[in-house]
Design a protein around this motif. Structure first.
Motif, short mmCIF file in Angstrom:
data_model
loop_
_atom_site.label_atom_id
_atom_site.label_comp_id
_atom_site.label_asym_id
_atom_site.label_seq_id
_atom_site.Cartn_x
_atom_site.Cartn_y
_atom_site.Cartn_z
N GLY A 33 46.69 46.53 30.56
CA GLY A 33 47.98 47.20 30.52
C GLY A 33 47.92 48.55 31.20
N THR A 34 48.76 49.46 30.77
CA THR A 34 48.89 50.76 31.43
C THR A 34 47.96 51.82 30.87
OG1 THR A 34 50.74 51.30 29.96
CG2 THR A 34 51.27 50.31 32.10
N ASP A 35 47.11 51.47 29.92
CA ASP A 35 46.12 52.39 29.38
C ASP A 35 44.73 51.76 29.48
OD1 ASP A 35 47.75 54.74 28.00
OD2 ASP A 35 48.79 52.86 27.56
N TRP A 36 43.70 52.59 29.47
CA TRP A 36 42.34 52.12 29.71
C TRP A 36 41.92 51.03 28.73
CZ3 TRP A 36 40.37 53.27 34.19
CH2 TRP A 36 40.64 54.48 34.81
N THR A 37 41.40 49.94 29.28
CA THR A 37 40.91 48.81 28.50
C THR A 37 39.50 48.48 28.96
OG1 THR A 37 43.13 47.86 28.23
CG2 THR A 37 41.26 46.36 27.95
N LEU A 38 38.60 48.26 28.00
CA LEU A 38 37.21 47.93 28.32
C LEU A 38 37.09 46.42 28.55
CD1 LEU A 38 34.22 48.66 28.61
CD2 LEU A 38 34.02 48.51 26.11
N ILE A 39 36.52 46.04 29.68
CA ILE A 39 36.31 44.65 30.04
C ILE A 39 34.81 44.41 30.22
CG2 ILE A 39 36.79 42.82 31.72
CD1 ILE A 39 39.27 43.73 30.24
N LYS A 40 34.30 43.29 29.69
CA LYS A 40 32.89 42.94 29.84
C LYS A 40 32.79 41.51 30.37
CE LYS A 40 31.12 46.11 26.34
NZ LYS A 40 30.19 46.30 25.20
N LEU A 41 32.01 41.34 31.45
CA LEU A 41 31.87 40.05 32.12
C LEU A 41 30.39 39.73 32.29
CD1 LEU A 41 34.37 40.81 35.04
CD2 LEU A 41 34.92 39.77 32.83
N SER A 42 30.09 38.46 32.51
CA SER A 42 28.69 38.07 32.73
C SER A 42 28.63 36.78 33.55
CB SER A 42 27.96 37.87 31.40
OG SER A 42 28.53 36.81 30.66
N LEU A 43 27.51 36.64 34.28
CA LEU A 43 27.19 35.42 35.01
C LEU A 43 25.73 35.09 34.74
CD1 LEU A 43 28.79 36.11 38.54
CD2 LEU A 43 29.52 34.34 36.92
N ASP A 44 25.44 33.79 34.49
CA ASP A 44 24.04 33.42 34.30
C ASP A 44 23.43 32.97 35.62
OD1 ASP A 44 24.67 30.70 34.72
OD2 ASP A 44 25.03 30.39 32.58
N LYS A 45 22.15 32.72 35.59
CA LYS A 45 21.39 32.43 36.81
C LYS A 45 21.93 31.19 37.52
CE LYS A 45 16.61 32.04 38.44
NZ LYS A 45 15.18 32.10 38.03
N ASN A 46 22.25 30.14 36.76
CA ASN A 46 22.75 28.91 37.37
C ASN A 46 24.07 29.13 38.10
OD1 ASN A 46 20.56 27.42 36.46
ND2 ASN A 46 21.59 26.82 34.55
N GLU A 47 24.95 29.94 37.51
CA GLU A 47 26.24 30.23 38.15
C GLU A 47 26.04 31.02 39.43
OE1 GLU A 47 29.40 30.64 34.50
OE2 GLU A 47 27.79 32.12 34.59
N ILE A 48 25.12 31.95 39.42
CA ILE A 48 24.86 32.75 40.61
C ILE A 48 24.28 31.89 41.72
CG2 ILE A 48 23.55 34.70 41.54
CD1 ILE A 48 23.69 35.93 38.71
N GLU A 49 23.27 31.08 41.37
CA GLU A 49 22.61 30.24 42.37
C GLU A 49 23.55 29.19 42.96
OE1 GLU A 49 17.90 30.37 41.08
OE2 GLU A 49 19.16 28.70 40.37
#
Length: 564
Positions: free
Chosen positions: A179-195
């Motif tokens: 939205g219009t105010d600061w929001t904390l977002i956390k994401l991740s990728l594992d090795k298989n997804e990267i490869e």
């Protein structure tokens, strides 16, 4: 037709209910040493030596994640720029991406890209996991179907390879909570997804982009700050109580459930003066206990009608007897009760089969000064194999349990110091004026694009609300909750804490001095996620620091005794 009949019965019971016209006081064994005042003790729920150990500081693989260094580590393209402003989430600068101009790097236009920002990564091999966290806000709230934010890893040594570009994107950027105010977002990728996308190439760049491939970009601006890239996931860490909380001068009392002994208990905000009311059992209840006034509480006890195993063909229903209890003497008064109806099951297909109607008080709030209460009464239809969703309405009652109104759909009402009522209704936060006859006149103060949880409370000055909404991370396989405040006049929202350090129960309460909010948290055991501890935590509004109040007991719920 059958479903329509069940809905009709449910609505009928919800809008009539049942109150005790003449409550009858029933004696109850008093607490030992009880007096005219709430008992005291020298026991504390807080032991700093039992504070959960803080994790070691996790290295940030980005050298300039908060844009404070003027070292040209960020490569910007299109409508991307670093802004110096007091509005930054961390430090004095933040990244701004907009849809004003398309990206044109090395005289090559990238038709769908309007703003790109790249930062090099010093990674020699593909790790088991890569985690990215950042704060983001938008000029206008995004939605799940209109989220132009992209976050990716690039495997190329050169940003734009003339022959082949290999990148992997973080798929869920939680656009519907930005939205219009600061929001904390956390994401991740594992090795298989990267490869799968980079092959054996280790990630060389992290990049953010605003793209028009699938989205309407008209006048959208995104702000990003405090970016962190790491091999380990960083979660909210427990802080020790600050000195001003350890030596808290206020007279706030917190009412909660001691999960170890299944009784009602009280304590100060810093955990001192812990008192267990052994004669007030919380084993079979429909709602957590709430303050009625300075010396009394209310507790909704679950009653089954008839008792289970009375008749094998009868499906018992559950209902609530709401008692007012004097903490010093233990005296009980039956204040209000709901009446559902039992069901019946003879055999599959029998015309005599009927769902049970459960009707229970799930939440309670009291306006002691104006001598009225707001009950959340919920009903559902239940068969042997299925339970319908709850349908909940707000009952306004007087101090003797007389129903003044019962026609407003909603959940978890709370009173302000000025006599206004707030409650949750689906995706809406509502604020209402309540007339002397109990009529509710409400307005919407906030509409959520994602999941709004059924909990709300007022600041002591009556200007702001605290609530829970879906957060930008996961706890296990479920979305984390975020604790936020909203100023009901300006609409400004502040995310206080992303609860990724446990599973938050929908319960918040605002301290009388306005400086702290408490919430209820389940912290699973590392050995078995189904086992763990229930704790009550504080969060300081000015700093967003958070930590436990109850380190040496299991505690659940928690509401402040309001001093207005």
């Amino acid at each position: 037709m059958r479903n329509r009949l069940l809905i009709f019965l449910l609505l009928t019971f919800l809008t009539t209910g049942c109150q005790k016209d003449s409550p009858i006081s029933e004696p109850h064994k008093p607490n030992e040493g009880g007096s005219a005042n709430i008992p005291t003790s020298d026991i504390s729920s807080y032991d700093p030596d039992q504070l959960p150990e803080k994790a070691a500081i996790i290295e940030n693989l980005l050298a300039n994640g908060s844009f404070e260094e003027n070292d040209n580590t960020w490569i910007l393209c299109g409508s991307s720029t670093i802004i110096e402003s007091t509005e930054a989430r961390d430090g004095a600068n933040y990244l701004e991406l907009s849809s004003q101009n398309k990206c044109d790097l090395d005289n090559r236009s990238f038709g769908t890209l309007y703003a790109n920002a790249y930062h090099p990564l010093n990674i020699d091999s593909i790790p088991d996991k890569i985690h990215v966290s950042f704060y983001v806000k938008a000029s206008t709230p995004l939605t799940l179907l209109n989220n132009p934010l992209g976050v990716s890893l690039l495997g190329n040594t050169l940003i734009y390879d003339g022959f082949e570009s290999k990148s992997v994107q973080f798929l869920n950027t939680h656009g519907d909570i930005i939205g219009t105010d600061w929001t904390l977002i956390k994401l991740s990728l594992d090795k298989n997804e990267i490869e799968a996308y980079l092959g054996k190439l280790p990630p060389k760049w992290l990049y953010f982009d605003v793209s028009s491939t699938y989205y309407d970009l008209e006048n959208i601006t995104l702000s990003i700050d405090k970016i962190k890239v790491s091999y380990e996931k960083e979660v909210t860490q427990p802080e020790p109580m600050p000195s001003n909380l350890l030596n808290y001068p206020g007279n706030d009392e917190i009412l909660f459930i001691n999960s170890d002994t299944q009784v009602a208990s009280t304590m100060k905000l810093n955990g001192s003066n812990l008192v267990n009311y052994d004669n007030i059992s919380t084993e079979v209840i429909s709602s957590i206990p709430y303050w009625f006034d300075d010396k009394q509480i209310t507790l909704g006890k679950t009653v089954f009608n008839p008792l289970p195993n009375t008749d094998s063909q009868i499906i018992p229903n559950s209902q609530t007897e709401l008692y007012r209890i004097n903490l010093a003497t233990g005296d009980e008064t039956l204040l209000f009760e709901t009446l559902g109806s039992p069901g019946r099951f003879e055999f599959d297909g029998s015309i005599y089969n009927q769902d049970a109607l459960d009707l229970e008080v799930k939440r309670v709030a009291w306006d002691a000064y104006r001598k009225r209460g707001a009950l959340t009464v919920c009903g559902n239809n239940r068969s042997l194999s299925n339970v319908s969703d709850d349908y909940c309405v707000i009952y306004i009652i007087d101090e003797n349990g007389k129903v003044l109104s019962s026609d407003t759909e909603g959940f978890n009402a709370a009173w302000s110091s000025t006599g206004k009522l707030s409650y949750v209704n689906g995706s809406y936060l509502k604020v209402a004026d309540v007339s002397n006859d109990g009529t509710i006149h409400s307005n919407i103060v906030y509409e959520s694009n994602s999941d709004l949880f059924d909990v709300v409370d007022w600041s002591p000055d009556g200007n702001s609300l605290v609530f829970m909404e879906r957060g930008g991370d996961f706890v296990g396989s479920t979305y984390a909750k975020a604790i936020k405040t909203i100023n009901i006049t300006t609409g400004k929202i502040k995310e206080l804490v992303l609860v990724d350090h446990g599973s938050a129960y929908p319960n918040v309460s605002w301290s009388n001095d306005g400086n702290y909010i408490i919430y209820s948290l389940f912290i699973p055991s590392k050995a078995d996620s189904n086992l763990g501890n229930n704790q009550i935590w504080w969060v300081e509004i000015a700093t967003s620091k958070t930590g436990p109040i109850t380190t040496n007991i299991n505690a659940f719920g928690g509401t402040f005794r309001k001093q207005f």
